[in-house]
Design an enzyme around this catalytic site. Structure first.
Site, PDB file in Angstrom:
ATOM      1  N   TRP A  69       0.830  -1.210   0.000  1.00 13.37           N
ATOM      2  CA  TRP A  69       0.000   0.000   0.000  1.00 13.37           C
ATOM      3  C   TRP A  69       0.855   1.247   0.000  1.00 13.37           C
ATOM      4  CZ3 TRP A  69      -4.413  -0.587  -1.993  1.00 13.37           C
ATOM      5  CH2 TRP A  69      -5.101  -1.782  -1.830  1.00 13.37           C
ATOM      6  N   ASP A 140      -1.344   6.626   6.285  1.00  8.06           N
ATOM      7  CA  ASP A 140      -2.474   5.815   5.833  1.00  8.06           C
ATOM      8  C   ASP A 140      -2.807   4.851   6.970  1.00  8.06           C
ATOM      9  OD1 ASP A 140      -4.190   3.976   4.716  1.00  8.06           O
ATOM     10  OD2 ASP A 140      -2.896   3.451   3.015  1.00  8.06           O
ATOM     11  N   LYS A 164     -12.447  -1.417   7.115  1.00  4.44           N
ATOM     12  CA  LYS A 164     -11.846  -2.454   7.960  1.00  4.44           C
ATOM     13  C   LYS A 164     -12.446  -2.419   9.359  1.00  4.44           C
ATOM     14  CE  LYS A 164      -8.719  -3.605   4.842  1.00  4.44           C
ATOM     15  NZ  LYS A 164      -9.203  -2.947   3.632  1.00  4.44           N
TER      16      LYS A 164
END
Ligand code: PMP
Length: 329
Positions: A69, A140, A164
Site C-alpha cells: 500500500w 495511511d 476495515k
C-alpha cells in the site's frame, strides 16, 4: 423514512453526521485545529489527493515503503509532486519497519508518508518516525484506524478507508491540520480539494449517507466499550493468542514479520508447502472460518482480526491450528 431516503441537507441527517464527527473526535481526542472530513473514493483517492493538496509540483514528498500500500501511495504521488522513497523493505519481502537512523529523509520535504499498518504484509508501526521541523507526517491508517489510541497532533494528515474497522466501504476519513487546507494545486479536481469539503462540512455533494450513519453507530459502540484504550487491550489479547500459537508451533507455522512490528490486525503466516496451506484453509472453511487465504500477491495464510472479530473467533482458529498440526506431524 430510512437514512437512505433522506436529503443529506435535512436536519435529521445533519445530526447524524455531526454526532459521528463528535464521537470520532472524542475517540481519537482530535485537537480543535484539525478538520475531520468524510469523503468518498476510498483511501486510493487520497493517494492522489494528498500530494495535490499539500504540495506544489516542485515539492518533494518522502515515502517509507513497508508494503504494497505504501508502494501504491508513492507511485501515485509521483504524478503530482517529486516522490522519493527514503526506505523500502521490498528486498526482505516487507517484513520490517526501519529505525529512525536508517532513514535518509530529504531536507525540506513537504511530508513523510507512512502506511501505519500494511494490510497484506502484516507490519505495523508501534512508534512513528520523527520528521524535520518543516516536514509533515502523513499516515495511511486504513487497516488499523480506531484499533488503538493515536496522538493525532504528531501528524499533518491521517486518512483511512472505513471498511476495515469502522463501517461499510464508501466513506473515507481524512483528519487534516486546518492550516494545511486551501493550498491545493490549481488543477486539483473539485472533489479532491479539502477546502471545498471543509467549507461545506463534508456535504458539498451527496455524501455516502448510509456508510456515515453506520460509522457513527460504530463510533458510539467503541466509546461504550471504553474507548480506544479498551479496544487496544482487546486487540492485543487477540493478536497475542495467535502469535503465541505460531511461535509455540516449533516452526510448523511461521510468521515472516519481525516480532517488534507484528500487526495487531493482520496476522500472516506460512506452512511448509502451499498444498498444506490449501488443506488448512479448506478444513478451516468447513468449520465456518473463511477468508484465511493470504493476499494473492504473497500467498500463505492471513488472519485479519479487525476490531469486530471476537476473541472467540481467534480462539477457534488457534484450536484449528493446534488440531491441524497434531494431525500432520
Ligand atoms: N491502504 C491500505 C492500508 C489498505 O488496506 C487499503 C485497502 N485494503 C487501501 C489503502 C485502499 O483502500 P480503498 O480500497 O479504500 O481505496
Amino acid at each position: 423514512m430510512s437514512i437512505m431516503e433522506m436529503s443529506h441537507r435535512g436536519k435529521e441527517f445533519l445530526s447524524v453526521i455531526q454526532q459521528a464527527e463528535a464521537d470520532l473526535r472524542d475517540l481519537l481526542k482530535i485537537p480543535e485545529n484539525y478538520e475531520v472530513l468524510f469523503l468518498q473514493g476510498g483511501a486510493t483517492t487520497q493517494f492522489s489527493a494528498i500530494p495535490l493538496n499539500l504540495c506544489t509540483s516542485d515539492d518533494t514528498a518522502d515515502f517509507i515503503v513497508t508494503g504494497s500500500w505504501g508502494d501504491k501511495a508513492f507511485k501515485e504521488a509521483q504524478k503530482y509532486c517529486k516522490g522519493k522513497v527514503v526506505w523500502t523493505g521490498k528486498a526482505e519481502k516487507y517484513s520490517s519497519i526501519p529505525n529512525q537512523s536508517e532513514l535518509n529523509v530529504t531536507v525540506g520535504a513537504k511530508y513523510l508518508h507512512i502506511c501505519a499498518n500494511e494490510t497484506i504484509h502484516g507490519v505495523e508501526y508501534k512508534d512513528y518516525p520523527s520528521t524535520g521541523n518543516d516536514t509533515l507526517l502523513v499516515a495511511d491508517m486504513s487497516s488499523n484506524f480506531c484499533s488503538k489510541p493515536v496522538d493525532v497532533s504528531k501528524f499533518g494528515l491521517i486518512y483511512a478507508g472505513a471498511q476495515k474497522n469502522i463501517g461499510p466501504a464508501g466513506v473515507t476519513i481524512v483528519i487534516v491540520r486546518k492550516d494545511l487546507i486551501g493550498k491545493a494545486q490549481p488543477s486539483t479536481p473539485i472533489m479532491m480539494d479539502y477546502k471545498i469539503h471543509s467549507e461545506n462540512r463534508s456535504l458539498y455533494n451527496t455524501p455516502p449517507c448510509f456508510a456515515i450513519y453506520m460509522c457513527g453507530l460504530v463510533f458510539g459502540d467503541l466509546l461504550s466499550q471504553g474507548g480506544l484504550e479498551a479496544i487496544e487491550r482487546k486487540n492485543v489479547e487477540k493478536a497475542e493468542l495467535l502469535y503465541d500459537a505460531i511461535d509455540a508451533s516449533e516452526g510448523f507455522y511461521k510468521c515472516p514479520v519481525e516480532k517488534n512490528v507484528r500487526s495487531l490486525m493482520n496476522v500472516p503466516f506460512t506452512m511448509a508447502t502451499p498444498e498444506m496451506e490449501a488443506q488448512f484453509i479448506k478444513e478451516a472453511s468447513a468449520q465456518g472460518m473463511v477468508q484465511l487465504k493470504g493476499h494473492r500477491s504473497v500467498g500463505g495464510i492471513r488472519a485479519s482480526i479487525y476490531n469486530a472479530m471476537p476473541r472467540a473467533g481467534v480462539e477457534r482458529l488457534v484450536a484449528h491450528m493446534k488440531a491441524f498440526q497434531a494431525r500432520h506431524i
